[in-house]
Design a protein around this motif. Structure first.
Motif, PDB file in Angstrom:
ATOM      1  N   ASP A  31       0.766  -1.400   0.112  1.00 44.03           N
ATOM      2  CA  ASP A  31       0.046  -0.031  -0.157  1.00 44.03           C
ATOM      3  C   ASP A  31       0.855   1.248  -0.015  1.00 44.03           C
ATOM      4  O   ASP A  31       0.639   2.543  -0.715  1.00 44.03           O
ATOM      5  CB  ASP A  31      -0.903   0.044   1.306  1.00 44.03           C
ATOM      6  N   TYR A  32       1.940   1.276   0.710  1.00 37.04           N
ATOM      7  CA  TYR A  32       2.743   2.495   0.802  1.00 37.04           C
ATOM      8  C   TYR A  32       3.225   2.839  -0.525  1.00 37.04           C
ATOM      9  O   TYR A  32       3.962   4.037  -0.656  1.00 37.04           O
ATOM     10  CB  TYR A  32       3.871   2.426   1.855  1.00 37.04           C
ATOM     11  N   HIS A  33       3.385   2.101  -1.490  1.00 36.73           N
ATOM     12  CA  HIS A  33       3.857   2.487  -2.828  1.00 36.73           C
ATOM     13  C   HIS A  33       2.698   2.814  -3.776  1.00 36.73           C
ATOM     14  O   HIS A  33       3.315   3.432  -4.953  1.00 36.73           O
ATOM     15  CB  HIS A  33       4.527   0.993  -3.545  1.00 36.73           C
ATOM     16  N   GLN A  34       1.563   2.607  -3.412  1.00 34.92           N
ATOM     17  CA  GLN A  34       0.525   2.934  -4.254  1.00 34.92           C
ATOM     18  C   GLN A  34       0.376   4.525  -4.318  1.00 34.92           C
ATOM     19  O   GLN A  34       0.253   5.319  -3.316  1.00 34.92           O
ATOM     20  CB  GLN A  34      -0.757   2.342  -4.082  1.00 34.92           C
ATOM     21  N   ASN A  35       0.133   5.064  -5.442  1.00 37.38           N
ATOM     22  CA  ASN A  35      -0.443   6.576  -5.616  1.00 37.38           C
ATOM     23  C   ASN A  35       0.830   7.322  -5.288  1.00 37.38           C
ATOM     24  O   ASN A  35       0.510   8.377  -4.439  1.00 37.38           O
ATOM     25  CB  ASN A  35      -1.612   6.974  -5.140  1.00 37.38           C
ATOM     26  N   TYR A  36       2.051   6.893  -5.439  1.00 39.52           N
ATOM     27  CA  TYR A  36       3.288   7.962  -4.639  1.00 39.52           C
ATOM     28  C   TYR A  36       3.380   9.054  -5.237  1.00 39.52           C
ATOM     29  O   TYR A  36       3.293  10.230  -4.207  1.00 39.52           O
ATOM     30  CB  TYR A  36       4.570   6.959  -4.989  1.00 39.52           C
ATOM     31  N   HIS A  40       2.408  12.895  -3.029  1.00 42.69           N
ATOM     32  CA  HIS A  40       3.646  13.556  -2.811  1.00 42.69           C
ATOM     33  C   HIS A  40       3.693  14.932  -3.513  1.00 42.69           C
ATOM     34  O   HIS A  40       4.593  15.533  -3.200  1.00 42.69           O
ATOM     35  CB  HIS A  40       4.991  12.833  -2.908  1.00 42.69           C
ATOM     36  N   GLN A  41       2.670  14.803  -4.785  1.00 39.34           N
ATOM     37  CA  GLN A  41       2.678  16.408  -5.397  1.00 39.34           C
ATOM     38  C   GLN A  41       3.927  16.610  -6.254  1.00 39.34           C
ATOM     39  O   GLN A  41       4.114  17.774  -6.004  1.00 39.34           O
ATOM     40  CB  GLN A  41       2.011  17.099  -4.699  1.00 39.34           C
ATOM     41  N   LYS A  42       4.907  15.687  -6.632  1.00 34.69           N
ATOM     42  CA  LYS A  42       6.087  16.038  -7.202  1.00 34.69           C
ATOM     43  C   LYS A  42       6.184  15.373  -8.738  1.00 34.69           C
ATOM     44  O   LYS A  42       5.412  14.387  -8.869  1.00 34.69           O
ATOM     45  CB  LYS A  42       7.172  15.259  -6.206  1.00 34.69           C
ATOM     46  N   VAL A  43       6.751  16.207  -9.573  1.00 39.02           N
ATOM     47  CA  VAL A  43       7.071  15.876 -10.821  1.00 39.02           C
ATOM     48  C   VAL A  43       8.108  14.600 -10.613  1.00 39.02           C
ATOM     49  O   VAL A  43       9.081  14.909 -10.215  1.00 39.02           O
ATOM     50  CB  VAL A  43       7.315  16.737 -11.821  1.00 39.02           C
ATOM     51  N   PRO A  44       7.841  13.356 -11.201  1.00 42.00           N
ATOM     52  CA  PRO A  44       8.817  12.406 -11.352  1.00 42.00           C
ATOM     53  C   PRO A  44      10.184  12.785 -11.822  1.00 42.00           C
ATOM     54  O   PRO A  44      10.162  13.459 -12.831  1.00 42.00           O
ATOM     55  CB  PRO A  44       8.299  11.290 -12.032  1.00 42.00           C
TER      56      PRO A  44
END
Length: 53
Positions: A31-36, A40-44
């Motif tokens: 779950d902690y990997h989902q919708n990262y 976090h609202q960052k551009v990859p």
């Protein structure tokens, strides 16, 4: 299907470095990997968007 996309890109002059393999079982991440990126609202930093179609 994907082979058609690769062929179309190649015909447009793009060099496609993607390899295609047979499907294997998919295991969903924790779950902690989902919708990262949404969380976090960052551009990859390792991705960029370039519209080619």
């Amino acid at each position: 299907m994907i082979e058609n996309v690769i062929k179309e890109l190649t015909n447009k002059g793009f060099k496609v470095a993607t390899s295609v393999y047979e499907m294997v079982p998919f295991y969903e991440a924790e779950d902690y990997h989902q919708n990262y990126y949404e969380r976090h609202q960052k551009v990859p930093y390792c991705h960029s968007y370039r519209k080619i179609f």
